[in-house]
Design a protein around this motif. Structure first.
Motif, PDB file in Angstrom:
ATOM      1  N   PRO A 146       0.831  -1.217   0.000  1.00  0.00           N
ATOM      2  CA  PRO A 146       0.000   0.000   0.000  1.00  0.00           C
ATOM      3  C   PRO A 146       0.859   1.257   0.000  1.00  0.00           C
ATOM      4  O   PRO A 146       1.965   1.279   0.548  1.00  0.00           O
ATOM      5  N   ARG A 147       0.336   2.304  -0.630  1.00  0.00           N
ATOM      6  CA  ARG A 147       1.031   3.590  -0.629  1.00  0.00           C
ATOM      7  C   ARG A 147       0.590   4.475   0.530  1.00  0.00           C
ATOM      8  O   ARG A 147       1.358   5.285   1.023  1.00  0.00           O
ATOM      9  N   VAL A 148      -0.701   4.334   0.949  1.00  0.00           N
ATOM     10  CA  VAL A 148      -1.230   5.141   2.047  1.00  0.00           C
ATOM     11  C   VAL A 148      -1.975   4.194   2.994  1.00  0.00           C
ATOM     12  O   VAL A 148      -2.738   3.333   2.549  1.00  0.00           O
ATOM     13  N   ILE A 149      -1.764   4.361   4.296  1.00  0.00           N
ATOM     14  CA  ILE A 149      -2.434   3.543   5.315  1.00  0.00           C
ATOM     15  C   ILE A 149      -3.222   4.486   6.212  1.00  0.00           C
ATOM     16  O   ILE A 149      -2.688   5.493   6.708  1.00  0.00           O
ATOM     17  N   GLY A 150      -4.516   4.191   6.429  1.00  0.00           N
ATOM     18  CA  GLY A 150      -5.340   4.960   7.340  1.00  0.00           C
ATOM     19  C   GLY A 150      -5.482   4.248   8.673  1.00  0.00           C
ATOM     20  O   GLY A 150      -5.770   3.043   8.712  1.00  0.00           O
ATOM     21  N   VAL A 151      -5.270   4.955   9.767  1.00  0.00           N
ATOM     22  CA  VAL A 151      -5.334   4.375  11.108  1.00  0.00           C
ATOM     23  C   VAL A 151      -6.427   5.089  11.885  1.00  0.00           C
ATOM     24  O   VAL A 151      -6.449   6.325  11.959  1.00  0.00           O
ATOM     25  N   VAL A 152      -7.336   4.307  12.466  1.00  0.00           N
ATOM     26  CA  VAL A 152      -8.421   4.836  13.299  1.00  0.00           C
ATOM     27  C   VAL A 152      -8.113   4.417  14.735  1.00  0.00           C
ATOM     28  O   VAL A 152      -8.266   3.238  15.094  1.00  0.00           O
ATOM     29  N   THR A 153      -7.694   5.350  15.556  1.00  0.00           N
ATOM     30  CA  THR A 153      -7.347   5.027  16.936  1.00  0.00           C
ATOM     31  C   THR A 153      -7.204   6.333  17.713  1.00  0.00           C
ATOM     32  O   THR A 153      -7.373   7.432  17.167  1.00  0.00           O
ATOM     33  N   SER A 154      -6.870   6.191  18.990  1.00  0.00           N
ATOM     34  CA  SER A 154      -6.647   7.371  19.839  1.00  0.00           C
ATOM     35  C   SER A 154      -5.278   7.973  19.511  1.00  0.00           C
ATOM     36  O   SER A 154      -4.291   7.230  19.399  1.00  0.00           O
ATOM     37  N   VAL A 173       5.755   4.303   4.723  1.00  0.00           N
ATOM     38  CA  VAL A 173       4.742   4.777   3.780  1.00  0.00           C
ATOM     39  C   VAL A 173       4.005   5.948   4.437  1.00  0.00           C
ATOM     40  O   VAL A 173       4.200   6.262   5.614  1.00  0.00           O
ATOM     41  N   HIS A 174       3.125   6.553   3.664  1.00  0.00           N
ATOM     42  CA  HIS A 174       2.325   7.678   4.158  1.00  0.00           C
ATOM     43  C   HIS A 174       1.217   7.137   5.062  1.00  0.00           C
ATOM     44  O   HIS A 174       0.438   6.273   4.653  1.00  0.00           O
ATOM     45  N   VAL A 175       1.119   7.617   6.294  1.00  0.00           N
ATOM     46  CA  VAL A 175       0.134   7.165   7.264  1.00  0.00           C
ATOM     47  C   VAL A 175      -0.784   8.338   7.609  1.00  0.00           C
ATOM     48  O   VAL A 175      -0.309   9.420   7.976  1.00  0.00           O
ATOM     49  N   VAL A 212      -5.441   0.772   2.663  1.00  0.00           N
ATOM     50  CA  VAL A 212      -5.838  -0.182   3.695  1.00  0.00           C
ATOM     51  C   VAL A 212      -6.101   0.614   4.979  1.00  0.00           C
ATOM     52  O   VAL A 212      -5.479   1.651   5.216  1.00  0.00           O
ATOM     53  N   LEU A 213      -7.067   0.130   5.792  1.00  0.00           N
ATOM     54  CA  LEU A 213      -7.418   0.773   7.058  1.00  0.00           C
ATOM     55  C   LEU A 213      -7.058  -0.145   8.214  1.00  0.00           C
ATOM     56  O   LEU A 213      -7.181  -1.376   8.119  1.00  0.00           O
ATOM     57  N   ILE A 214      -6.623   0.484   9.324  1.00  0.00           N
ATOM     58  CA  ILE A 214      -6.346  -0.244  10.569  1.00  0.00           C
ATOM     59  C   ILE A 214      -7.174   0.414  11.670  1.00  0.00           C
ATOM     60  O   ILE A 214      -7.043   1.616  11.929  1.00  0.00           O
ATOM     61  N   ALA A 238     -18.201  -3.554   7.858  1.00  0.00           N
ATOM     62  CA  ALA A 238     -18.643  -4.455   6.800  1.00  0.00           C
ATOM     63  C   ALA A 238     -18.884  -3.716   5.487  1.00  0.00           C
ATOM     64  O   ALA A 238     -18.677  -4.266   4.408  1.00  0.00           O
ATOM     65  N   ALA A 239     -19.321  -2.454   5.563  1.00  0.00           N
ATOM     66  CA  ALA A 239     -19.621  -1.679   4.347  1.00  0.00           C
ATOM     67  C   ALA A 239     -18.395  -0.973   3.787  1.00  0.00           C
ATOM     68  O   ALA A 239     -18.502  -0.332   2.737  1.00  0.00           O
ATOM     69  N   SER A 240     -17.250  -1.069   4.436  1.00  0.00           N
ATOM     70  CA  SER A 240     -16.058  -0.358   3.973  1.00  0.00           C
ATOM     71  C   SER A 240     -15.586  -0.917   2.635  1.00  0.00           C
ATOM     72  O   SER A 240     -15.429  -2.124   2.453  1.00  0.00           O
ATOM     73  N   GLU A 241     -15.363  -0.016   1.667  1.00  0.00           N
ATOM     74  CA  GLU A 241     -14.818  -0.418   0.381  1.00  0.00           C
ATOM     75  C   GLU A 241     -13.299  -0.584   0.439  1.00  0.00           C
ATOM     76  O   GLU A 241     -12.714  -1.214  -0.441  1.00  0.00           O
ATOM     77  N   ILE A 242     -12.667  -0.010   1.445  1.00  0.00           N
ATOM     78  CA  ILE A 242     -11.218  -0.148   1.637  1.00  0.00           C
ATOM     79  C   ILE A 242     -10.974  -1.368   2.528  1.00  0.00           C
ATOM     80  O   ILE A 242     -11.640  -1.541   3.548  1.00  0.00           O
ATOM     81  N   PRO A 243     -10.047  -2.271   2.159  1.00  0.00           N
ATOM     82  CA  PRO A 243      -9.743  -3.414   3.035  1.00  0.00           C
ATOM     83  C   PRO A 243      -9.400  -2.948   4.442  1.00  0.00           C
ATOM     84  O   PRO A 243      -8.657  -1.980   4.632  1.00  0.00           O
ATOM     85  N   LEU A 244      -9.948  -3.643   5.447  1.00  0.00           N
ATOM     86  CA  LEU A 244      -9.858  -3.185   6.836  1.00  0.00           C
ATOM     87  C   LEU A 244      -9.238  -4.267   7.704  1.00  0.00           C
ATOM     88  O   LEU A 244      -9.611  -5.452   7.600  1.00  0.00           O
ATOM     89  N   ILE A 245      -8.307  -3.851   8.569  1.00  0.00           N
ATOM     90  CA  ILE A 245      -7.660  -4.741   9.542  1.00  0.00           C
ATOM     91  C   ILE A 245      -8.154  -4.333  10.926  1.00  0.00           C
ATOM     92  O   ILE A 245      -8.078  -3.166  11.308  1.00  0.00           O
ATOM     93  N   SER A 246      -8.677  -5.324  11.669  1.00  0.00           N
ATOM     94  CA  SER A 246      -9.128  -5.072  13.035  1.00  0.00           C
ATOM     95  C   SER A 246      -8.020  -5.480  13.993  1.00  0.00           C
ATOM     96  O   SER A 246      -7.559  -6.629  13.980  1.00  0.00           O
ATOM     97  N   ALA A 247      -7.577  -4.529  14.822  1.00  0.00           N
ATOM     98  CA  ALA A 247      -6.511  -4.786  15.802  1.00  0.00           C
ATOM     99  C   ALA A 247      -6.961  -4.235  17.145  1.00  0.00           C
ATOM    100  O   ALA A 247      -6.380  -3.292  17.684  1.00  0.00           O
ATOM    101  N   VAL A 248      -8.016  -4.829  17.697  1.00  0.00           N
ATOM    102  CA  VAL A 248      -8.624  -4.363  18.951  1.00  0.00           C
ATOM    103  C   VAL A 248      -8.245  -5.339  20.051  1.00  0.00           C
ATOM    104  O   VAL A 248      -8.564  -6.535  19.982  1.00  0.00           O
TER     105      VAL A 248
END
Length: 533
Positions: A146-154, A173-175, A212-214, A238-248
């Motif tokens: 991936p060229r760009v990674i999106g992270v959803v966290t605190s 890579v670009h985060v 990709v999303l984390i 489930a509706a995300s069009e971007i592949p998603l990784i769950s790391a909870v």
């Protein structure tokens, strides 16, 4: 009369209006039960009303109390109420004066213990699984590089530092980090909004869209991770069009977003390792492949060089190849001078012949002939045009004559068509009457045949039909037994009878005169009437 109605009441109790009494009760109840905790089972829950408020009841095995959650409080609940869930509600008790009822206004709501949370979690898991949100077929593969990674966290926890550190070590890579709350009130909505927000980025927009999303969070208790069991978070993953990784959480922590995500990572650091490859390993592999490619190219060039040398040995020399073309060139060069002389001589002779024909008198005669031919063609053309004009004028005159007689011809044709139509109508009426007459005659003939074949005509000639008690015709005397009830049908009606041994006894309805005449009849005399059968 008026004094009777104006008499004072004998009671000295204070008189209240209904509204005053209801208000007093309301204040008393609210002061006595201003803050209470009630444990019970949710009953009659149908979701929030159109106004945003939720109305239901709390009950146990013996009692029930009405409950209400106002719109502002409902939006701040950590989880949504469900039918049959056992909860602990905190709020105040108040009354509703309009119908003399009391209710609890809930301010906070929580499941009644970890068992209730697990039951709620299992129920929600079954519900979302039945909708197909956890099906393996809908999960997608992660991009290799991936060229760009999106992270959803605190943004303030150790999780984001671990992810950034692991990505920078493996493959920088670009985060993009979308800061959210990962615990507490409203955290589930923030996580769902972050996932949807990343998916709404344009592929070529000012902010690059992640490949990709984390979704990451550190470990904790079931209550701490409850936001990632929220239905809105699961549906957004489930509706995300971007592949998603769950790391909870840690290795042993499971939430519903893990089932809806495309890939589950045991830890946030593991998610970073899944998202990007190791740059050093890729460089080493690339160097190995480059060396193998260089070696293969070198060997291929050596093989091609040897093949070219072998082909050169099989080719003839340059002198051998040019010997025959050189001989042909020499012969052509030797004959070129003679050919030019002969060609020049032939051209001169042809020119002299043409020059002898180009005298002035010949040219004048040819011009005169051409001029005469042109005049004749012009004369013929003029006559042809005049004839065409005459024929066109004659056609126009004939057309005028035809158009002049057209109304009368149309009127005559209309009259003839009207007469023909009237004749056809008269012929149709005549044909229908003849057909009806023939059908009526055929029907009368069939009726005569039917009457002639009817057995009732035979009865008129003196015959009779004998029927048994089931009204079936009897054709043989042996078919009857003694004492059987029979009926005899004559042309003018039926009579009943009973059979005996060798003699038929008439029924009681037979006249006496007929009985005596039957006994007096000669047994040897032939019968005067018979049976059809």
């Amino acid at each position: 009369m008026s004094s009777f109605f104006e008499s004072d009441s004998p009671s000295n109790l204070t008189e209240y209006s209904v509204s005053e009494l209801s208000g007093s009760i309301k204040r008393t109840v609210e002061n006595a039960f201003d803050q209470v905790r009630v444990r019970g089972e949710i009953s009659g829950y149908r979701g929030p009303h159109s106004s945003g408020h939720a109305y239901f009841s709390l009950k146990d095995d013996r009692s029930r109390i009405d409950a209400v959650i106002w719109k502002g409080t409902f939006s701040k609940l950590k989880f949504r109420p469900e039918e049959g869930m056992e909860v602990i509600a905190t709020g105040k008790v108040t009354t509703f004066p309009g119908s003399s009822k009391y209710q609890i206004v809930i301010e906070t709501l929580e499941p009644a213990g970890a068992g209730a949370l697990m039951a709620l979690l299992e129920e929600r898991k079954r519900k979302l699984g039945a909708e197909g949100l956890f099906d393996p077929e809908r999960k997608r593969r992660l991009p290799f590089m991936p060229r760009v990674i999106g992270v959803v966290t605190s943004p303030t926890g150790a999780v984001i530092r671990d992810i950034l550190h692991r990505i920078s070590d493996r493959f920088p890579v670009h985060v993009l980090v979308w800061p959210v709350k990962v615990q507490g009130e409203g955290s589930g909505d923030e996580v769902a909004n972050a996932i949807r927000g990343f998916n709404e980025f344009a592929p070529n927009g000012p902010i690059p869209r992640p490949d990709v999303l984390i979704v990451a969070r550190g470990g904790g208790s079931l209550e701490d991770l409850w936001s990632f069991n929220d239905e809105v978070v699961v549906r957004a993953a489930a509706a995300s069009e971007i592949p998603l990784i769950s790391a909870v959480g840690h290795e042993t922590d499971w939430t519903l977003i893990d089932y809806a995500a495309d890939v589950r990572a045991p830890t946030p650091t593991g998610a970073a390792e899944m998202a990007v490859p190791v740059k050093a390993e890729l460089e080493a592999q690339l160097a190995s492949l480059s060396a193998r490619l260089q070696g293969g190219v070198t060997r291929q060039m050596d093989q091609r060089r040897q093949a070219v040398r072998a082909l050169l040995r099989a080719l003839p020399s340059l002198d051998q190849l040019l010997a025959l073309p050189r001989r042909r060139f020499d012969e052509a060069a030797a004959g070129l001078g003679r050919g030019l002389e002969l060609n020049t001589l032939n051209k001169r002779r042809s020119f002299e012949r043409m020059a002898s024909q180009l005298r002035p008198d010949i040219l004048s005669n040819r011009i005169a002939e051409r001029r005469q031919q042109l005049n004749e063609r012009m004369t013929r053309a003029e006559r042809t045009i005049e004839r065409m004009i005459d024929r066109s004028r004659a056609r126009i005159d004939r057309a005028d004559a035809v158009f002049a007689t057209l109304p009368s011809r149309l009127e005559a044709q209309t009259g003839r068509a009207r007469d023909r139509l009237g004749n056809l109508v008269r012929h149709a009426d005549t044909a229908i009457r003849h057909q009806l007459t023939r059908a009526r005659s055929e029907l009368v003939a069939q009726e005569r045949i039917l009457q002639s074949l009817s057995y009732k005509n035979v009865l008129k000639r003196g015959y009779a039909v004998v029927r048994d008690e089931d009204d079936r015709p009897v054709s043989l005397a042996a078919a009857l037994t003694a004492g059987a009830a029979i009926s005899i049908e004559f042309a003018d009606g039926r009579v009943g009878a009973v059979t005996s041994d060798g003699e038929t006894t008439p029924s009681a309805g037979t006249p006496p005169s007929k009985k005596r005449s039957a006994k007096a009849a000669d047994p040897a005399a032939p019968p005067k009437q018979g049976s059809l059968f």
